[in-house]
Structures are given as structure tokens and as C-alpha cells.
Write a protein that holds these residues in place. Structure first.
Motif, mmCIF file in Angstrom:
data_model
loop_
_atom_site.group_PDB
_atom_site.id
_atom_site.type_symbol
_atom_site.label_atom_id
_atom_site.label_comp_id
_atom_site.label_asym_id
_atom_site.label_seq_id
_atom_site.Cartn_x
_atom_site.Cartn_y
_atom_site.Cartn_z
ATOM 1 N N ASP A 516 1.049 8.307 3.561
ATOM 2 C CA ASP A 516 -0.466 7.464 4.350
ATOM 3 C C ASP A 516 0.250 5.961 4.928
ATOM 4 O O ASP A 516 -0.374 6.336 5.917
ATOM 5 C CB ASP A 516 -1.308 7.615 3.031
ATOM 6 N N PHE A 517 0.778 5.348 4.132
ATOM 7 C CA PHE A 517 1.548 3.613 5.046
ATOM 8 C C PHE A 517 1.650 3.972 7.049
ATOM 9 O O PHE A 517 1.540 3.604 7.687
ATOM 10 C CB PHE A 517 1.824 3.157 4.377
ATOM 11 N N ILE A 518 2.850 5.090 6.656
ATOM 12 C CA ILE A 518 3.493 5.780 8.141
ATOM 13 C C ILE A 518 2.494 6.099 8.999
ATOM 14 O O ILE A 518 2.256 5.955 10.488
ATOM 15 C CB ILE A 518 4.353 6.489 7.888
ATOM 16 N N SER A 519 1.506 7.452 8.242
ATOM 17 C CA SER A 519 0.602 7.757 9.362
ATOM 18 C C SER A 519 -0.271 7.088 9.450
ATOM 19 O O SER A 519 -1.344 7.273 10.633
ATOM 20 C CB SER A 519 0.426 8.614 8.675
ATOM 21 N N GLY A 520 -0.529 5.719 8.771
ATOM 22 C CA GLY A 520 -1.075 5.058 9.634
ATOM 23 C C GLY A 520 -2.663 5.259 8.670
ATOM 24 O O GLY A 520 -3.344 4.543 9.064
ATOM 25 N N LYS A 521 -2.817 6.326 7.864
ATOM 26 C CA LYS A 521 -4.217 6.224 6.921
ATOM 27 C C LYS A 521 -4.383 5.467 5.913
ATOM 28 O O LYS A 521 -5.656 5.550 5.700
ATOM 29 C CB LYS A 521 -3.583 7.621 6.598
ATOM 30 N N LEU A 522 -3.392 4.364 5.972
ATOM 31 C CA LEU A 522 -3.394 3.257 4.839
ATOM 32 C C LEU A 522 -3.723 2.703 4.707
ATOM 33 O O LEU A 522 -1.917 1.790 4.902
ATOM 34 C CB LEU A 522 -2.529 4.008 3.189
ATOM 35 N N ALA A 523 -3.746 1.472 4.495
ATOM 36 C CA ALA A 523 -3.233 -0.481 4.973
ATOM 37 C C ALA A 523 -2.715 -0.818 3.780
ATOM 38 O O ALA A 523 -3.099 0.024 2.720
ATOM 39 C CB ALA A 523 -4.560 -1.023 5.556
ATOM 40 N N LEU A 524 -1.665 -1.592 3.559
ATOM 41 C CA LEU A 524 -0.999 -2.107 3.232
ATOM 42 C C LEU A 524 -1.608 -3.011 2.176
ATOM 43 O O LEU A 524 -1.492 -2.837 1.058
ATOM 44 C CB LEU A 524 -0.048 -2.688 3.695
ATOM 45 N N ASN A 525 -3.084 -3.853 3.060
ATOM 46 C CA ASN A 525 -3.579 -3.698 1.180
ATOM 47 C C ASN A 525 -4.119 -3.171 0.508
ATOM 48 O O ASN A 525 -4.459 -4.309 -0.525
ATOM 49 C CB ASN A 525 -4.733 -4.726 2.707
ATOM 50 N N ASP A 526 -5.013 -2.089 0.941
ATOM 51 C CA ASP A 526 -5.351 -0.810 0.086
ATOM 52 C C ASP A 526 -4.060 0.017 -1.012
ATOM 53 O O ASP A 526 -4.322 0.408 -1.058
ATOM 54 C CB ASP A 526 -6.117 0.142 0.481
ATOM 55 N N MET A 527 -2.720 -0.084 -0.571
ATOM 56 C CA MET A 527 -1.903 0.061 -0.863
ATOM 57 C C MET A 527 -1.856 -0.894 -2.631
ATOM 58 O O MET A 527 -1.556 -1.379 -2.622
ATOM 59 C CB MET A 527 -0.570 0.061 0.016
ATOM 60 N N VAL A 528 -1.640 0.037 -3.853
ATOM 61 C CA VAL A 528 -1.634 -0.692 -5.262
ATOM 62 C C VAL A 528 -0.490 -0.718 -5.303
ATOM 63 O O VAL A 528 0.364 0.653 -5.871
ATOM 64 C CB VAL A 528 -2.580 -0.020 -5.825
ATOM 65 N N THR A 529 0.934 -1.320 -4.757
ATOM 66 C CA THR A 529 1.936 -1.518 -5.615
ATOM 67 C C THR A 529 1.641 -2.693 -7.364
ATOM 68 O O THR A 529 3.225 -3.072 -6.743
ATOM 69 C CB THR A 529 2.571 -2.016 -4.356
ATOM 70 N N ASP A 530 0.683 -3.953 -6.996
ATOM 71 C CA ASP A 530 1.281 -4.589 -8.327
ATOM 72 C C ASP A 530 1.756 -3.907 -9.366
ATOM 73 O O ASP A 530 1.977 -5.123 -10.463
ATOM 74 C CB ASP A 530 0.016 -5.409 -8.524
ATOM 75 N N LYS A 531 1.614 -2.728 -9.675
ATOM 76 C CA LYS A 531 2.240 -2.103 -11.025
ATOM 77 C C LYS A 531 3.755 -1.462 -10.493
ATOM 78 O O LYS A 531 4.770 -1.084 -11.163
ATOM 79 C CB LYS A 531 1.363 -1.325 -12.015
ATOM 80 N N TRP A 532 4.358 -0.901 -9.371
ATOM 81 C CA TRP A 532 5.087 -0.732 -9.206
ATOM 82 C C TRP A 532 6.355 -1.158 -9.703
ATOM 83 O O TRP A 532 6.456 -2.454 -9.964
ATOM 84 C CB TRP A 532 5.878 -1.144 -7.515
#
Ligand code: BES
Ligand code: ZN
Length: 650
Positions: A516-532
Motif C-alpha cells: 500500500d505504501f509503494i502504490s501510494g495508497k497508504l501514507a507513512l504517517n498512517d502506517m502502524v509500525t510502532d509495535k514492529w
């Protein structure tokens, strides 16, 4: 091959297999077994080719005279970069008329050889040191006297010893004292001890080591946790080990206990952080004992080395050597400790008889490592680690010489270091996962337990393992696997189609977010990575499109500070991608990384990527600064990459 040559080979080989045993009873049984085998072989016109039993990486005449014990008496001379003193070699005559003892050496100066009688009297003995072979070193032939069972060799190692690294005070964390450590696997013990340097030989050892008074020496032997510093140290290794497991480290070391059987030795700078990072070591031992039987080596300590240590870890018995690059602060890389500990069963107890059989050490160990991680954490963690290993393997086999993808590899006299890859590790591990899946975990664990018991303190080859596997698993539970499948695993190149393909649910989610990030559907701000976890980050970076735009890389960097991450594995993955994409923002970080770390797995792919992307000038400039801080093994590898025309120094 001529039939007579094959028969001659099988005679030699039968004697050799006989000699891989440790106790007298074992040796007798083995000798009876091999005699029966020979009786069976002799009348046949076409005898089985037993060349797999021969260790092509050792000159030793271990089928005639076999070393049993070493007494080392050495001084550690930092100013000359030498170990100097003598070693007493005790041996057993397997052929009563044997008149020579043949040893392996590399770059050793031999001053004098004496024979020692039962009263300790010395008489000089003849010896011949042959010219140096680029891979094997120099054969040392010592004339034996009748009835004699011990020789003493006065010698010193030289500064270019391939198995030792000498660090100046500036190259250590404390900057005040020098440091020296050994790395003998695969064929480097011979560069600091004249010895029968084959994994098919087992010796006990004792050592007296003299060092500058303010330094501490530790060895792969019993280490007294709070030994006073006096520059005079004694060691005893009462269990018989192959020479590649003899190890020494000397430096401004301190000790910190982690549990009743476990502790860390390190420079002050890493002492607290490493004791905290690796505090689960004691529990790892309990976990492994519950699965595979008692830990037979007494204490289990860790020696944390300077960052120039060329490996992640080395399973030196009772004292694993560990890179400080895995002290991440969050236990994300402690599978390394599980791995080195697991070698206390697979490798140190049950040992590959030749370097063609390395997968017997590393494949089994990777399997046990992952089982420990599953118990210590959960399936989620062990699945992620397996998925990452298999992704790495699939990548790697694409660029390996096809012969190097075979588990029972043919080395043809090559230096085993040159054929080193993920194949013995992950393909070997997946073979065992395959067996586990076909036979069920309970049955497979029982088989492993019995295997570790039956071969304890012995060495074996792949064909010997195959016979054992057939008898104790395959024939016992018919219809589960075919001979063709086993043959494909062990003797065919590339990866079987039916290789297990470990998946991780966590990674499926990462893949979705990434797409989704690569295709532009998802902005990094909205990517939930804090538990990665670190594993999710590694999966994310490793699987970004190889043609990712520089804008997207900059976006990622800005959002997640990837260039400045302190996790050395994540940094490695990011720097590699950055080199391949020409994302020059990382260059200062890349330079610092290559200068401060000497672990081959982390630096070699980066130098390769730089050379492949025509950034050779950058690689050469940085390597010119970094080289003197690297271990001789890492220097050899990087020399060949950065300066391919120059002959590789061995
Ligand atoms: N025994 C190996 C290191 C080795 C292998 C040295 C062959 C020389 C020749 C050690 O146990 C190892 O596998 N280390 C890995 C650990 C990793 C797989 C967790 C490493 O150093 O990266
Ligand atoms: Zn290993």
C-alpha cells in the motif's frame, strides 16, 4: 577409478573411520566393525568408494598415530604478535610399527622437537617441515622412537597467523590494553598449534598461559569465574574435542555472572549491557536439556569480543565467542546465543568428520537454535526467524556456484572457508524440519536424542549419518519419506521443490502495508509500525522493490530514521538497499559502519554491492582505512572483492 585404487582407498578409509572413535571400547568396536566391513568389501570386484571418509584438509597420519592429549605452555607476546613456548603431544599408536607422527602447521616457526620418556627426560628428535601449501599449510613430520608416546615441540606462531587477531589498544573499547583472540574453525588451529588439525581427531588439553600481568586469559576449557589477575593462567579441558574448538582470548577482561552456570567475559564497556542482553542464556540451557538431554560441559560462559570478530559467534566449548554487534538492547538478535549454545550438542558433542559434512554441525544447530527460540519466546518469533533465513537462502543460492548448493558438498581441496554459505545452515535446517513434519515432532525429537547419545564425543560423515537415519527413522516408520527424497536433500544441487516454506502471519501484514505504501495508497504517517519487531523491519526492508525510487527511500528514512538505526542487522539491510539504489545520503553512515564492524556477514555483502554498482572508488577508499582493523580472514575475503586481480592472502 581403478578397482585396485578403490580397494586401497577403502582400506585407508576403514582405518580412518576406526580412528574417529574416542574411548578404547569404542575404538575396539569400531575396529571390529570396520574389519567386518573390509571382509565384506574385499571379494567384491567393485568396492564402494569410501573416499568420503578421508579428510582432504589435513596431512595428519591419524590412521597410524592418533593424538589424544595436548599440554600447552605458551607466552602471549603482544609486542611480537606471537604465541611462544611449547606443546607436549600425547598420542596412541594405532599401527604398532608407525615411525612418524605427521602434523599440520601453518606459518609456525619450529625451533626444536624432543621426545619425552616416562620420567620426563627429553632427547632431541628429527623433524621435517615441508614447504607451504596455500590451503593446507606445511606438513610437519616428526620421527618417532620405539615405545615413545609423547613428543614436545618448541615453537612460535607468527604475526600473520590466520587463526589469531592481535589488536592494538586503540582498536579496543577501553583503548588502554591490547587484545588477542583465536578463531580456529575451519583449518586455522594449525596456525597457532602444531596439531592433527582434523575434526575427526579429538584431544583433551591442559594449558599454562603467560600474559602481561594486568590482562586476563580465557580458553575453551574450565575458566575459574573470578581468577585473580596475575598473568599466569591454568586451564583444563577434560572432554575430548576436535582441535578446531581449541580457543584463547586475552585482554582487559572482566567477568559478570548471569546465572549458576553462566556468565560473560568482556571489556568493561560491554559488561553490563551484554550480561543484560544475554540474561536468558541460563534458561536456554534448561530448555535445550529438556529437549535433547544433559548439557555435558560444566559451565557455559560467553566471551564478548571486539567488533572486529569476523563471525557472529563461535561455539568454543564452555566459552562461546560472541560479536558485540548483537547487543541490540532489546534481545532481538539473541538467536545467536541459542545457536552457539546448541552447538554444545550438534557440533561439539557430535562432530562433522570432514568439512564436506559441515551441514551436520550447522544444519542441526540451526534447527536446535530455532527450537530454543520457539520455547523461549513463541512460535511467532521462531516462524519469523525461519522465514527470514529461508528468504536469505533463496536469494543466496541464485548467485552461488551450483556445486556449493549441495549439502554433502565436494570441496576438492578448496579452502573450506571459500565454500562457506547459508546452504549448510538453512538448507540443512529445512531438511530436518522436513523430517520433523513427516515423522511428527515427538518421533523426530526421540530420534535426535538418541543420535546425540549414540554419537556423543564422536565424529561422523554424511554417508554414515544416512545409514543411521535409515536404520533409526526411515526404515522404522516406513512409507513416510522416500530414498529419492533423501538423496535429493543431501546430494542434489539447489533447493528441493518440497522444501518446507516457513511463513509468518506477522510478515503477511507487513507485506500488505508495504504494498500500500509503494502504490501510494497508504501514507507513512498512517502506517502502524510502532509495535514492529526487528524481524518485521528486516522483512520490510529486504522485500522493498529493488527499483524503489529515491523519493520513497528518503520518505522512509525521514519517517523511521533508518540511516541512523542502532540495530546492526537493520542497518545492514538498509545500507545494502541504499547502495543498490544509489541513495548517497547513507554514505557517511556506511563509511562509519564499515570501519567500526569486522563481522564478515555484515560487511562482505556491502563491499560486494559497492563493487557491483560501480562505486569501487568509495569501497577502496573506505577499505584502505578499515582494513587494518579487520581480522585476517575478513581481510582475505574483502581483498578478493575490492581488488580481484590481487592474489588472496591466506
Ligand atoms: N561455527 C560457526 C562459525 C564458523 C563456521 C566458523 C564455519 C568457521 C567456519 C558459528 O557457530 C556460526 O554459525 N555462527 C553464525 C551464527 C548465526 C548463524 C546465528 C555467524 O557467525 O553468523
Ligand atoms: Zn554454527
Amino acid at each position: 577409478m581403478l578397482v585396485s585404487a578403490v580397494l586401497a582407498m577403502s582400506l585407508i578409509a576403514c582405518q580412518q573411520s576406526e580412528n574417529s572413535q574416542t574411548t578404547k571400547t569404542d575404538a575396539k568396536n569400531a575396529s571390529e566393525k570396520s574389519q567386518q566391513a573390509m571382509k565384506k568389501e574385499m571379494p567384491k570386484v567393485e568396492a564402494e568408494d569410501l573416499s568420503y571418509l578421508i579428510d582432504e584438509h589435513s596431512y595428519a597420519n591419524k590412521d597410524e598415530v592418533l593424538l589424544t592429549h595436548l599440554d600447552l605452555d605458551l607466552e602471549v607476546l603482544f609486542d611480537k604478535k606471537q604465541l611462544k613456548g611449547h606443546v607436549d603431544l600425547s598420542f596412541e599408536r594405532l599401527q604398532s610399527n608407525a615411525q612418524q607422527l605427521i602434523l599440520d602447521t601453518r606459518d609456525l616457526t619450529i625451533d626444536r622437537v624432543t621426545s619425552i620418556d616416562s620420567d620426563g627426560n627429553e632427547t632431541d628428535t628429527q623433524f621435517v617441515l615441508a614447504d607451504k601449501d596455500a590451503v593446507l599449510g606445511s606438513k610437519l613430520t616428526v620421527e618417532l622412537k620405539d615405545g615413545e608416546e609423547k613428543v614436545r615441540i618448541y615453537y612460535n606462531s607468527n604475526p600473520q597467523a590466520s587463526g589469531l587477531q592481535w589488536l592494538t589498544p586503540e582498536q579496543t573499547a577501553g583503548k588502554k590494553e591490547p587484545f588477542m583472540f583465536s578463531q580456529a574453525q575451519a583449518i586455522h588451529a594449525r596456525s597457532f598449534i602444531p596439531v592433527q588439525d582434523s575434526p575427526d581427531v579429538r584431544v583433551t588439553y591442559k594449558a599454562n598461559i603467560k600474559t602481561p600481568k594486568q590482562l586476563l586469559a580465557v580458553m575453551s576449557a574450565y575458566n575459574e569465574p573470578n581468577t585473580p589477575l596475575d598473568g599466569d593462567y591454568q586451564f583444563d579441558m577434560p572432554q575430548a574435542i576436535p582441535p578446531y574448538l581449541i580457543a584463547i582470548g586475552v585482554g582487559d577482561l572482566q567477568f559478570k555472572s548471569m546465572g549458576p552456570r553462566t556468565g560473560v567475559y568482556s571489556e568493561a564497556a560491554y559488561l553490563d549491557s551484554s550480561a543484560k542482553e544475554f540474561e536468558d542464556t541460563e534458561q536456554m540451557i534448561d530448555i535445550t536439556e529438556a529437549m535433547y538431554g544433559p548439557y555435558l560441559w560444566g559451565r557455559y560462559d560467553l566471551l564478548i569480543l571486539p567488533p572486529s570478530f569476523p563471525f557472529g559467534g563461535m561455539e568454543n566449548p564452555r566459552l562461546s565467542f560472541i560479536t558485540p554487534t548483537v547487543i541490540a538492547g532489546d534481545k532481538s538478535l539473541i538467536n545467536l546465543i541459542a545457536h552457539e549454545l546448541a552447538h554444545s550438542w550438534s557440533g561439539n558433542l557430535v562432530t562433522n568428520a570432514t568439512w564436506r559434512d559441515l551441514w551436520l554441525n550447522e544444519g542441526f544447530t540451526s534447527y536446535v537454535e530455532n527450537r530454543i527460540m520457539e520455547e523461549l519466546f513463541d512460535e511467532n518469533r521462531s516462524e519469523m526467524e525461519n522465514a527470514l533465513s529461508v528468504q536469505g537462502l533463496r536469494q543466496q543460492v541464485k548467485s552461488l556456484p551450483v556445486g556449493d548448493t549441495i549439502l554433502h558438498i565436494t570441496l576438492d581441496g578448496r579452502d573450506p572457508d571459500d565454500a562457506f554459505s547459508g546452504v549448510p545452515y538453512t538448507k540443512g535446517q529445512m531438511f530436518l524440519v522436513f523430517l520433523e513434519q513427516r515423522f511428527g515432532r515427538e518421533t523426530f525429537d526421540k530420534f535426535l536424542n538418541q543420535y546425540f547419545g549414540d554419537f556423543a564425543f564422536k565424529s561422523l560423515t554424511t554417508p554414515e549419518f544416512e545409514k543411521y537415519l535409515d536404520k533409526h527413522l526411515i526404515a522404522k516408520y516406513p512409507g513416510k519419506v522416500t530414498q529419492a527424497e533423501i538423496d535429493e536433500w543431501l546430494h542434489s544441487p539447489m533447493l528441493p521443490e518440497f522444501m518446507p516454506n516457513p511463513q509468518s502471519n506477522a510478515f503477511i501484514k507487513v507485506d500488505a502495508a508495504s504494498a500500500d505504501f509503494i502504490s501510494g495508497k497508504l501514507a507513512l504517517n498512517d502506517m502502524v509500525t510502532d509495535k514492529w519487531s526487528i524481524h518485521e523491519w528486516l522483512h520490510f526492508i529486504n522485500n522493498l522493490p529493488q527499483d524503489i525510487s529515491l523519493e520513497k527511500m528518503a520518505e522512509l528514512d525521514k519517517a523511521f530514521d533508518l540511516t541512523t538505526t542502532t540495530n546492526n542487522e537493520v542497518a545492514h539491510a538498509w545500507l545494502k538497499l541504499a547502495i543498490n539504489r544509489g541513495y548517497g545520503v547513507v554514505n557517511q553512515r556506511l563509511e562509519d559502519y564499515l570501519i567500526s564492524i569486522g563481522r564478515r556477514k555484515l560487511i562482505v555483502p556491502l563491499y560486494k554491492a559497492l563493487m557491483d554498482t560501480k562505486q569501487g572508488d568509495f569501497a577502496k577508499r573506505v577499505y584502505a582505512i578499515a582494513r587494518s582493523g579487520y581480522h585476517p580472514l575478513a581481510q582475505g575475503t574483502v581483498d578478493a572483492i575490492v581488488n580481484p586481480a590481487k592474489p588472496v592472502s591466506k
